[in-house]
Design an enzyme around this catalytic site. Sequence first.
Site, PDB file in Angstrom:
ATOM      1  N   GLU A   1       0.825  -1.213   0.000  1.00  0.00           N
ATOM      2  CA  GLU A   1       0.000   0.000   0.000  1.00  0.00           C
ATOM      3  C   GLU A   1       0.861   1.267   0.000  1.00  0.00           C
ATOM      4  O   GLU A   1       0.548   2.253  -0.672  1.00  0.00           O
ATOM      5  CB  GLU A   1      -0.910  -0.017   1.239  1.00  0.00           C
TER       6      GLU A   1
ATOM      7  N   LYS B   1       4.146   4.461 -10.104  1.00  0.00           N
ATOM      8  CA  LYS B   1       2.862   4.414  -9.397  1.00  0.00           C
ATOM      9  C   LYS B   1       1.710   4.214 -10.376  1.00  0.00           C
ATOM     10  O   LYS B   1       0.716   3.555 -10.069  1.00  0.00           O
ATOM     11  CB  LYS B   1       2.690   5.703  -8.576  1.00  0.00           C
TER      12      LYS B   1
END
Length: 388
Positions: free
Chosen positions: A118, A195
């Site tokens: 995460e 990302k």
Amino acid sequence: MLTIGLFGFGCVGQGLWDVIHRTHGLRSRIARIFVKDKHKARPLPQSAFTFERHDILNDGSINVVVELIDDAEAAFEIVSAAMRNGKAVVTANKKMVATRFRELLELQRESQQPLLYEASTGGSIPIIRNLEEYYDNDLLSGVEGIVNGTTNYILSKLSVNNEANYYDVLHDAQRLGFAESDPTLDVDAWDAAYKTVVISAHAFGAVIHPDDVVRRGIATITPFDVAVARSHGCDIKLLSRTSLHNNKLIAWALPTFVPHTDMLAHIENETNAIRLHGAFSDDQLLIGKGAGAHPTASAVLSDIAALKYGYRYEYKKLFQNDIPQFNTDISTRVYIRGDESHLKSIDFIDVEIDHKANNNRYLIGRTSMRALAESEPFISSECFIAIV
Ligand SMILES: NC(=O)c1ccc[n+]([C@@H]2O[C@H](COP(=O)([O-])OP(=O)(O)OC[C@H]3O[C@@H](n4cnc5c(N)ncnc54)[C@H](OP(=O)(O)O)[C@@H]3O)[C@@H](O)[C@H]2O)c1
């Protein structure tokens, strides 16, 4: 009881030490910490550390490895060995996750161990578990946002000070700890591209490589570009976007003119924001700290806590029948400033504005993402490109 072997005791590793020791109710302890530099002063007794990775990897009492080093190749070796040795892994390493995505999937299948990451994307913003769980049944059409705090800090400062130049602001950012001494991964948009890869996989089940992400950095921006954006009612932000167009996926990390009417234009400094476009939910915007010791450690802590109830990513979207294929055949509007050779480097479908002022010339017009992806990535301040 979770017994943790921690790799790395820098910004995030020390942040994790703090948050674990301030969190009650999570039955876990850090048994050993692996670091590299034998001569560095540490805030904990020397006995807490080891310089031999197998002291953790071969310790049968350690059931969780938390990988927080800043070397993607070494991280991959550590993560692979840990999972093969039957340990669950939590990592924050976006470069490793994005560049080794398929191998890491295979490792999870082979070892039957969970790998959670995460903190790799959006810092404290809980984007991955949201995409895995909450948006499973909603038809997502796009995810976009500001996912790199360093570039957002620089662009925010440039937008409030007409006189400021990129290098002065970058040096300030380095002095204040918002930018690395080698800022390349951030300012050339590699960090945002990593990302974007992670988000694409969890949003749409599409595993792409960071090289596929259409990418341009911010290092060539000048006050002139900021002023042009302003004259169009916009601020320039480095946006990451992954979206579906007729079941084809396009992914990019590009400087973008963001209208002042858009909330993303008002996300300042090192803050991150990620907007999800859903067919039924409409738009949702998650805002939070994208980096820093405690915000990043909070996402790591959340992954550690999730291991307690046996959580693992199911990657359901990766195993659906109609995985979108990567594609750059969509049209887009771009701004390009430069000399004749720069302006010619992109094939325009049509040009709406051809403006010359003093020594600066720029075009705004429609082109294809393919043309942009294939154009030469100029790195001098004579050329700057942004999506409009
Ligand atoms: N900083 C953030 O805000 C942030 C946000 C999101 C994600 N992340 C990710 O989190 C990870 C850690 O970042 P950080 O900012 O905490 O890095 P950092 O402050 O530079 O610390 C890196 C740590 O890793 C250790 N290390 C580096 N290379 C190693 C190697 N080959 N073998 C063993 N140990 C090694 C260093 O050891 P020594 O102490 O001996 O030098 C240090 O303790 C990175 O993957 C980064 O991308 C960071």
